[in-house]
Motif scaffolding. Structure first.
Motif, PDB file in Angstrom:
ATOM      1  N   SER B  85       0.827  -1.199   0.000  1.00 37.56           N
ATOM      2  CA  SER B  85       0.000   0.000   0.000  1.00 37.56           C
ATOM      3  C   SER B  85       0.865   1.253   0.000  1.00 37.56           C
ATOM      4  N   VAL B  86       0.426   2.244  -0.765  1.00 39.12           N
ATOM      5  CA  VAL B  86       1.104   3.533  -0.821  1.00 39.12           C
ATOM      6  C   VAL B  86       0.068   4.593  -0.464  1.00 39.12           C
ATOM      7  N   ALA B  87       0.337   5.381   0.575  1.00 35.49           N
ATOM      8  CA  ALA B  87      -0.617   6.415   0.990  1.00 35.49           C
ATOM      9  C   ALA B  87      -0.702   7.512  -0.059  1.00 35.49           C
ATOM     10  N   ASP B  88      -1.810   8.249  -0.038  1.00 32.40           N
ATOM     11  CA  ASP B  88      -1.933   9.419  -0.901  1.00 32.40           C
ATOM     12  C   ASP B  88      -2.366  10.613  -0.064  1.00 32.40           C
ATOM     13  N   THR B  89      -1.363  11.346   0.440  1.00 29.60           N
ATOM     14  CA  THR B  89      -1.660  12.538   1.247  1.00 29.60           C
ATOM     15  C   THR B  89      -1.717  13.785   0.370  1.00 29.60           C
ATOM     16  N   GLY B  90      -1.414  13.606  -0.922  1.00 25.06           N
ATOM     17  CA  GLY B  90      -1.340  14.759  -1.811  1.00 25.06           C
ATOM     18  C   GLY B  90       0.087  15.258  -2.009  1.00 25.06           C
ATOM     19  N   ASP B  91       1.008  14.744  -1.191  1.00 27.64           N
ATOM     20  CA  ASP B  91       2.419  15.128  -1.300  1.00 27.64           C
ATOM     21  C   ASP B  91       3.197  13.895  -1.757  1.00 27.64           C
ATOM     22  N   VAL B  92       3.506  13.841  -3.051  1.00 25.85           N
ATOM     23  CA  VAL B  92       4.067  12.604  -3.610  1.00 25.85           C
ATOM     24  C   VAL B  92       5.455  12.312  -3.032  1.00 25.85           C
ATOM     25  N   ALA B 151       0.791  12.410 -11.417  1.00 22.79           N
ATOM     26  CA  ALA B 151       0.895  12.924 -12.785  1.00 22.79           C
ATOM     27  C   ALA B 151      -0.404  13.621 -13.190  1.00 22.79           C
ATOM     28  N   ASP B 152      -1.535  13.037 -12.801  1.00 25.14           N
ATOM     29  CA  ASP B 152      -2.837  13.638 -13.110  1.00 25.14           C
ATOM     30  C   ASP B 152      -2.945  15.054 -12.529  1.00 25.14           C
ATOM     31  N   ARG B 153      -2.363  15.236 -11.343  1.00 23.71           N
ATOM     32  CA  ARG B 153      -2.436  16.538 -10.677  1.00 23.71           C
ATOM     33  C   ARG B 153      -1.309  17.467 -11.110  1.00 23.71           C
ATOM     34  N   GLY B 154      -0.442  17.009 -12.010  1.00 29.85           N
ATOM     35  CA  GLY B 154       0.648  17.850 -12.480  1.00 29.85           C
ATOM     36  C   GLY B 154       1.834  17.912 -11.532  1.00 29.85           C
ATOM     37  N   GLU B 155       1.843  17.053 -10.487  1.00 34.52           N
ATOM     38  CA  GLU B 155       2.994  17.014  -9.577  1.00 34.52           C
ATOM     39  C   GLU B 155       4.210  16.385 -10.260  1.00 34.52           C
ATOM     40  N   LEU B 156       3.941  15.483 -11.195  1.00 36.77           N
ATOM     41  CA  LEU B 156       5.004  14.775 -11.907  1.00 36.77           C
ATOM     42  C   LEU B 156       4.664  14.739 -13.393  1.00 36.77           C
ATOM     43  N   PRO B 157       5.680  14.653 -14.258  1.00 38.49           N
ATOM     44  CA  PRO B 157       5.377  14.381 -15.670  1.00 38.49           C
ATOM     45  C   PRO B 157       4.872  12.937 -15.795  1.00 38.49           C
ATOM     46  N   PRO B 158       4.202  12.607 -16.888  1.00 34.77           N
ATOM     47  CA  PRO B 158       3.799  11.208 -17.080  1.00 34.77           C
ATOM     48  C   PRO B 158       5.064  10.347 -17.096  1.00 34.77           C
ATOM     49  N   VAL B 159       5.024   9.222 -16.387  1.00 32.20           N
ATOM     50  CA  VAL B 159       6.249   8.431 -16.226  1.00 32.20           C
ATOM     51  C   VAL B 159       5.875   6.954 -16.138  1.00 32.20           C
ATOM     52  N   ASP B 160       6.788   6.114 -16.544  1.00 32.32           N
ATOM     53  CA  ASP B 160       6.618   4.664 -16.462  1.00 32.32           C
ATOM     54  C   ASP B 160       6.746   4.253 -14.994  1.00 32.32           C
ATOM     55  N   SER B 162       6.571   1.441 -13.502  1.00 34.47           N
ATOM     56  CA  SER B 162       7.374   0.259 -13.243  1.00 34.47           C
ATOM     57  C   SER B 162       8.862   0.642 -13.177  1.00 34.47           C
ATOM     58  N   PHE B 163       9.278   1.486 -14.115  1.00 34.17           N
ATOM     59  CA  PHE B 163      10.669   1.968 -14.115  1.00 34.17           C
ATOM     60  C   PHE B 163      10.940   2.817 -12.874  1.00 34.17           C
ATOM     61  N   LEU B 164      10.018   3.709 -12.559  1.00 39.13           N
ATOM     62  CA  LEU B 164      10.202   4.555 -11.371  1.00 39.13           C
ATOM     63  C   LEU B 164      10.299   3.688 -10.112  1.00 39.13           C
ATOM     64  N   GLY B 165       9.483   2.634 -10.068  1.00 35.34           N
ATOM     65  CA  GLY B 165       9.541   1.716  -8.929  1.00 35.34           C
ATOM     66  C   GLY B 165      10.910   1.066  -8.801  1.00 35.34           C
ATOM     67  N   GLU B 166      11.505   0.671  -9.912  1.00 34.00           N
ATOM     68  CA  GLU B 166      12.844   0.076  -9.878  1.00 34.00           C
ATOM     69  C   GLU B 166      13.886   1.098  -9.421  1.00 34.00           C
ATOM     70  N   VAL B 194      16.361  12.696  -5.508  1.00 34.24           N
ATOM     71  CA  VAL B 194      17.134  12.587  -6.755  1.00 34.24           C
ATOM     72  C   VAL B 194      16.283  11.993  -7.874  1.00 34.24           C
ATOM     73  N   VAL B 195      15.516  10.951  -7.565  1.00 32.70           N
ATOM     74  CA  VAL B 195      14.751  10.287  -8.624  1.00 32.70           C
ATOM     75  C   VAL B 195      13.649  11.215  -9.161  1.00 32.70           C
ATOM     76  N   LEU B 196      12.912  11.872  -8.265  1.00 34.97           N
ATOM     77  CA  LEU B 196      11.839  12.754  -8.763  1.00 34.97           C
ATOM     78  C   LEU B 196      12.434  13.936  -9.531  1.00 34.97           C
TER      79      LEU B 196
END
Lengths: 206, 206
Positions: B85-92, B151-160, B162-166, B194-196
């Motif tokens: 589970s990954v929480a969603d507080t609005g702050d990625v 990504a939907d909220r514009g916090e991040l660009p659209p991203v893969d 699975s890759f981000l998870g790795e 660094v990753v974001l």
């Protein structure tokens, strides 16, 4: 089975220097031990098998390595000697991609797997863990030197090479160890791209 | 040793619903199996020990799980249910740091180590590997949903995802599995930072 007094390849008659022969016998024992570690893991091999594979008497193995864990550690170190180099072509992105591709190739070998198993906290003889830690330290040091060189030239901001090493090699280990898909040069390129961009972005003033 | 017909805690007298009792017996068997996997690894446990620890007859274990590998797989799945589970507080950034800290905590448990061992290509029963892959897939899917929301909220660009998870979990695995230093919240913070930043920098036009 080859004769223990014949240290060379079949058909060659090496000079009879005692030091040279001892060195060759030791080299054959270490190679055999490394191959067996690769095949059976760190805890799997037996002195009898090492001796048979090396073509030496079992007493030679015992005499040279009375301590089994020391034999494993020396075999790991010898085998992994050339895993710790990072080229410097002047293009840090490319050099790091090459390094990650080579690392993935090394991890995918049976020996690389044995090394991975040996470094898990669960499976731990101190001497073996220390040897593996030594291999990893040298790899991190090589990476650190390459990164420092890039920072000196202004290609990268000053950065903690140990942390950068974890950022780069972590995803490689994960992908290779999962084994669900092959690790490709495109993966290495993407990882290096994101990490270097992230390091540059977080080092620069906002 | 508890009586197999008494499915509840000592002192409680559960209602005699056959389905309920079967479910409780199965749950106790799975818990016992998971604990033994954590202690001895995937290949280490025996039906006798599972039965003894669960407080049931050995025949109950065999009847419910004639296939040993299926028992291991079901035990892994049950135990790992809440790891994804990954929480969603609005702050990625913060949610991902929390996720990595929780992941590191999970990996450091004996059960997490057994899971890591089970997923290595070397140690492989297909049913067990499939179960572990299922656990990891659910974790990646949870991460992907959280990233898509950002990504939907514009916090991040659209991203893969699975890759981000790795990219995120690779360094965590590396640090925890090496065991040479504790994994801290500061590590998680630095990795996510660094990753974001890297994902944002490489997605934006140069």
């Amino acid at each position: 089975m080859p004769d223990e007094t014949d240290g060379g390849a079949p058909g060659r008659r090496p000079a009879r220097r005692p030091g040279g022969r001892t060195a060759r016998v030791r080299a054959r024992i270490l190679t055999a031990a490394a191959e067996l570690v690769a095949r059976d893991g760190v805890s799997g091999f037996r002195y009898e098998e090492v001796a048979e594979r090396a073509g030496v008497h079992k007493t030679s193995v015992y005499r040279n390595w009375p301590d089994r864990e020391r034999l494993v550690a020396d075999a790991l170190l010898r085998y992994a000697e050339d895993l710790a180099s990072v080229a410097d072509t002047g293009d840090v992105h490319r050099d790091l991609v090459d390094f990650l591709v080579a690392m993935a190739g090394g991890l995918e070998t049976p020996f690389g797997r044995a090394l991975e198993q040996a470094v898990q906290p669960a499976g731990g003889n101190p001497a073996v863990r220390q040897a593996v830690a030594g291999i990893l330290d040298r790899r991190v040091a090589a990476l650190q030197r390459r990164i420092d060189a890039a920072a000196d030239r202004g290609e990268l901001p000053p950065v903690d090479g140990s942390f950068l090493g974890e950022m780069l090699s972590g995803p490689v280990h994960l992908i290779v160890n999962r084994g669900t898909r092959p690790f490709t040069r495109a993966d290495a390129d993407r990882i290096v791209g994101v990490v270097l961009a992230g390091v540059r972005a977080t080092a620069a003033p906002a």
